[in-house]
Design a protein around this motif. Structure first.
Motif, short mmCIF file in Angstrom:
data_model
loop_
_atom_site.label_atom_id
_atom_site.label_comp_id
_atom_site.label_asym_id
_atom_site.label_seq_id
_atom_site.Cartn_x
_atom_site.Cartn_y
_atom_site.Cartn_z
N ASN A 1 -9.84 0.16 -4.43
CA ASN A 1 -10.88 -0.61 -3.75
C ASN A 1 -10.40 -1.86 -3.03
O ASN A 1 -11.21 -2.51 -2.35
N GLU B 1 -17.34 4.79 0.90
CA GLU B 1 -16.73 3.64 1.55
C GLU B 1 -17.67 3.06 2.61
O GLU B 1 -18.21 3.78 3.45
N GLY B 2 -17.88 1.74 2.53
CA GLY B 2 -18.72 1.05 3.49
C GLY B 2 -20.20 1.02 3.13
O GLY B 2 -20.98 0.33 3.78
N CYS C 1 0.86 -1.18 0.00
CA CYS C 1 0.00 0.00 0.00
C CYS C 1 0.90 1.23 0.00
O CYS C 1 1.64 1.45 0.95
N ASP D 1 -9.18 -4.67 -0.54
CA ASP D 1 -9.26 -4.84 0.91
C ASP D 1 -7.88 -5.20 1.44
O ASP D 1 -7.16 -6.01 0.85
N GLU E 1 -21.01 0.43 -2.52
CA GLU E 1 -19.55 0.19 -2.59
C GLU E 1 -19.26 -1.30 -2.47
O GLU E 1 -18.46 -1.87 -3.22
N ARG E 2 -19.90 -1.98 -1.53
CA ARG E 2 -19.66 -3.40 -1.36
C ARG E 2 -20.17 -4.21 -2.56
O ARG E 2 -19.55 -5.17 -3.00
N SER F 1 -9.27 -2.23 10.73
CA SER F 1 -10.18 -1.09 10.62
C SER F 1 -9.38 0.16 10.35
O SER F 1 -8.16 0.18 10.48
N GLN F 2 -10.06 1.21 9.94
CA GLN F 2 -9.52 2.56 9.84
C GLN F 2 -8.62 2.82 8.64
O GLN F 2 -8.50 3.95 8.22
N TYR F 3 -7.95 1.81 8.08
CA TYR F 3 -7.02 2.09 6.99
C TYR F 3 -7.67 1.68 5.69
O TYR F 3 -7.67 0.52 5.29
N THR F 4 -8.27 2.62 5.01
CA THR F 4 -9.07 2.36 3.83
C THR F 4 -8.26 2.61 2.57
O THR F 4 -7.69 3.68 2.39
N LYS G 1 -8.47 5.99 0.06
CA LYS G 1 -9.08 6.79 1.13
C LYS G 1 -9.54 8.14 0.61
O LYS G 1 -10.56 8.68 1.06
#
Length: 814
Positions: free
Chosen positions: A475, A532-533, A408, A477, A537-538, A497-500, A503
């Motif tokens: 996108n 996001e979320g 990343c 994961d 998106e999913r 969590s938190q690191y998208t 972003k």
């Protein structure tokens, strides 16, 4: 061997000679313009009795106004070059030795893309111009790289937008003025014009080769052109704007690097044409912006050929120029041409992106630079980024088997180019992603795109080109795995969590320039992905997974276990250089039972690609959380703990991991931030400066660190004001901690004379009536041989966007 295959082989073998002649010619022309030594003359003798051409006048400057090419320096040179846009007519005149008589004189025009029809035997003449000899690609009428237009007495030209045409506009004694229509689908490139003269009814012809090159470019003002852009404000920004910003930093604190694109500089358009030849894209395909954009993404980097830039992420730039030292594209193109086409050292993603903007805009393709914060590099087409950690929380580079190259990047910079996509289903035109940074091969070459931004947003990964790779960049994961002795394969998955990924995606806002902040930043995340979320998106991700076979196994995930402890990593926006920072995690036991928690917190210096360089500090702790208890874990990192360990861009990566003994709950989070750079003050002594008058400018800043900076250097560049220039500077004293009243500013003075203004953008004022200026101050080494520093600002009195960094502890000169 058949004659046809033999000719094809000869053409392929001739291409290196054609390229060599082209770069020699462009390099020679650039040097001549610099020294103002004069111009080339060419022509050909005609047989007695035939009409003879004395002069061919292309009206380069007059035509440029209608064709929106008046800003090109080649047009305004002492010997103007003709630069035209397709989809529009242009005028040129022929003066003969006698009056033209349509009843007995035969006159026709031949336009060639590539080698001209005239093939003199004198090899020295061939070297003077690459398109005059037999070493180049052969034009052909069937490929639309040769156009033959008979001149008749018709009054109107064809209304067909895909056809060339010519008519006589005016006859005046010995001079005939012609109007030639260029179709909106014409191939983009360097054309030549041959005038063929004879008697009506006779097969005997005499040729006159016009000495002027004719550049034909894309036309975003023409509705029939595939790059047509509807709004004038957008065309001003994405085609005509010679300066802008390339965004770095972090998602929470984007940092705009000022960049001079310089697409109208006299070194750029010839350089772009040479790069197109280097790509080996056939001349017949150069009417397609899709094909040209794909070719550009391949030749901006030098991985597969002798392209423009060599990439370097090693932090060792001793045999070239550090990527962060560049302030614009012009110096890169000048070095490339003057060296005979030798790739320039060095570039990284934002340099590849900025020079791609330059090439696209000089060719007439609307283009913008796009920064994707937290950009996934999915190397195995799984639409995931997999990271592995040992039991101490330290990342295992390459994964357990050494073959996992997923990463990343803190940010990655690519480009959007505007065009229609007739090769894709309707609705996929508009912005197209192209990426010149050499990451992965596409069809055996390091290139990427063009991929429809709309297709990326909707997860249509089956559409050309490279859509799955780009979809993953915004996108994918992130999957964390930690060593686990109780696991059958040695690792267990952590919930993250938190690191998208993806972003935030940003670009420069149309028509806005903010010299102090980020009001000129435009957030375009919603153009690339749904919120996001969200359910959309999913669904989009799952839709993409169906089109990528390997990804299916990663997205058939088990349900999450019940979690009764909440974890929250405190995000850091930015930290001023010279100050310490802390890694902080908040915990809350929401259960009615005690929980045993093991946690690891760490901070490391990283390259912007996400590669770890130095561990700054790591702390590991096990403790018991009582029912409903809240706890704060914190690790403090001081200046001395990071001073000698930072690298390019001053980026820090934070990892936090934890597991709960009783419930087997796992958790992981990551964050990154960049250090805040010191402010560079710019003051114009004569306020305001005026066009044509010399002005003195003072640049100053404070060194916030307790080390002496030595071998410092300012790099100064301003379009229409100052070509790239380096100014050496003495040592910079350490001022960190000194009282504000006793701090000594590092100051240098320079004088400039404004030579031109740019009508396409009012903010070209410096500070009121002239173009802008950019300055880089780069103290190269400290007394400990461990400190590199870079400060950057445009030279208006209200400028933001400064760059200050430290890089490895070696004796390195930029």
């Amino acid at each position: 061997m058949s004659t046809r295959s033999g000719n094809a082989l000869r053409n392929e073998d001739d291409h290196p000679n054609y390229l060599r002649n082209m770069i020699l010619n462009f390099s020679s022309d650039l040097e001549k313009r610099r020294r103002r030594d004069g111009t080339l003359k060419s022509g050909s003798d005609v047989e007695p009795g035939h009409l003879k051409v004395d002069i061919a006048e292309m009206y380069a400057r007059d035509n440029s106004k209608e064709h929106h090419t008046e800003l090109y320096e080649l047009v305004n040179d002492a010997s103007p070059t003709t630069i035209l846009r397709r989809g529009l007519p242009f005028f040129f005149a022929l003066r003969f030795d006698r009056a033209y008589d349509a009843t007995k004189d035969s006159l026709r025009l031949q336009f060639d893309l590539g080698e001209s029809a005239q093939r003199p035997q004198n090899r020295s003449f061939i070297c003077c111009h690459p398109l005059r000899g037999p070493d180049g690609p052969r034009p052909a009428v069937t490929k639309e790289t040769r156009v033959i237009l008979p001149v008749t007495d018709k009054k109107e030209m064809t209304s067909q937008t895909t056809q060339w045409d010519v008519k006589i506009h005016r006859e005046d004694d010995k001079t005939v003025t012609l109007q030639v229509k260029i179709p909106a689908t014409a191939q983009v490139g360097l054309w030549r014009c041959l005038v063929q003269i004879g008697f009506t009814g006779s097969d005997v012809k005499s040729d006159f080769l016009c000495k002027d090159d004719i550049y034909i470019l894309f036309n975003p003002w023409c509705p029939d052109d595939a790059v047509f852009m509807d709004h004038e404000d957008s065309r001003k920004e994405y085609v005509l704007n010679e300066t802008g910003k390339v965004w770095t930093g972090s998602a929470r604190k984007p940092l705009g690097r000022r960049w001079i694109f310089g697409q109208f500089d006299d070194a750029v358009l010839p350089g772009a044409m040479y790069l197109l030849e280097l790509s080996k894209l056939s001349h017949a395909e150069r009417g397609s912006p899709v094909k040209i954009a794909r070719a550009i993404s391949a030749v901006i980097n030098a991985n597969d050929d002798l392209g423009l830039l060599v990439g370097n992420w090693s932090n060792d730039y001793r045999d070239g120029i550090a990527p962060h030292s560049w302030t614009g594209s012009v110096a890169i193109f000048e070095q490339y041409l003057k060296s005979g086409g030798r790739p320039v050292k060095y570039g990284q993603c934002w340099v590849f992106s900025a020079t791609t903007v330059t090439v696209c805009r000089t060719l007439g393709i609307p283009c913008r630079s796009v920064t994707n914060y937290v950009s996934a590099h999915d190397t195995d087409s799984s639409l995931t980024v997999d990271k592995y950690f040992d039991i101490h929380g330290e990342e295992i580079q390459g994964g357990p088997d050494g073959h996992c190259s997923d990463s990343c990047w803190n940010y990655h910079v690519w480009n959007d180019a505007w065009m229609s996509r007739p090769d894709l289903p309707k609705g996929n035109g508009g912005w197209q992603v192209i990426d010149a940074t050499p990451q992965e091969q596409s069809d055996a070459l390091f290139r990427c795109g063009p991929a429809s931004v709309e297709a990326v947003k909707r997860g249509k990964v089956g559409l050309a080109y490279d859509t799955p790779f780009i979809f993953a960049e915004v996108n994918a994961d992130v999957c964390h795995f930690q060593e686990d002795t109780n696991s059958d394969w040695g690792f267990s998955a952590l919930n993250i969590s938190q690191y998208t990924v993806g972003k935030r995606l940003v670009t420069k806002r149309v028509g806005v320039d903010d010299d102090e902040g980020d009001a000129d930043l435009e957030d375009i995340t919603d153009q690339y992905k749904y919120t996001e979320g969200s359910e959309l998106e999913r669904l989009t991700v799952l839709n993409a997974v169906r089109g990528v076979e390997k990804a299916k196994q990663y997205y058939n995930l088990p349900k999450e276990e019940e979690e009764d402890i909440s974890f929250s990593l405190v995000e850091i926006d930015t930290v001023p250089y010279g100050e310490g920072f802390a890694v902080t995690v908040h915990l809350h036991n929401k259960s009615e039972a005690a929980r045993t928690v093991s946690a690891v917190l760490s901070a490391s210096s990283v390259y912007y690609t996400g590669v770890t360089v130095h561990l700054l500090k790591r702390a590991q702790r096990q403790f018991v959380l009582q029912p409903n208890q809240r706890e704060v874990l914190q690790v403090d990192i001081s200046l001395n703990e990071y001073l000698d360990k930072m690298v390019d861009h001053g980026l820090v990566k934070i990892y936090a991991m934890a597991n709960v003994q009783e419930t087997k709950q796992t958790w992981g989070a990551e964050d990154d931030f960049s250090f805040k750079k010191p402010k560079l003050n710019v003051q114009c002594v004569q306020d305001p400066p005026r066009l044509g008058q010399e002005s003195q400018v003072t640049f100053s800043f404070l060194n916030p660190l307790p080390v002496i900076l030595t071998e410092c250097q300012f790099t100064i560049e301003g379009h229409g004001l100052q070509r790239p220039k380096n100014v050496n500077y003495s040592d910079v004293k350490p001022e960190a901690g000194a009282p504000r009243t006793t701090q000594e500013r590092t100051t240098t003075d320079e004088s400039f004379q404004t030579k031109q203004t740019n009508k396409s953008r009012t903010s070209y004022v410096f500070p009121a009536h002239s173009p802008p200026l950019w300055v880089v101050c780069s103290p190269v080494r400290s007394t400990k041989d461990s400190y590199h520093n870079l400060v950057k600002t445009p030279a208006r009195r209200r400028r933001g966007g400064y760059y200050f960094q430290r890089v490895a502890r070696y004796k390195r000169l930029f």
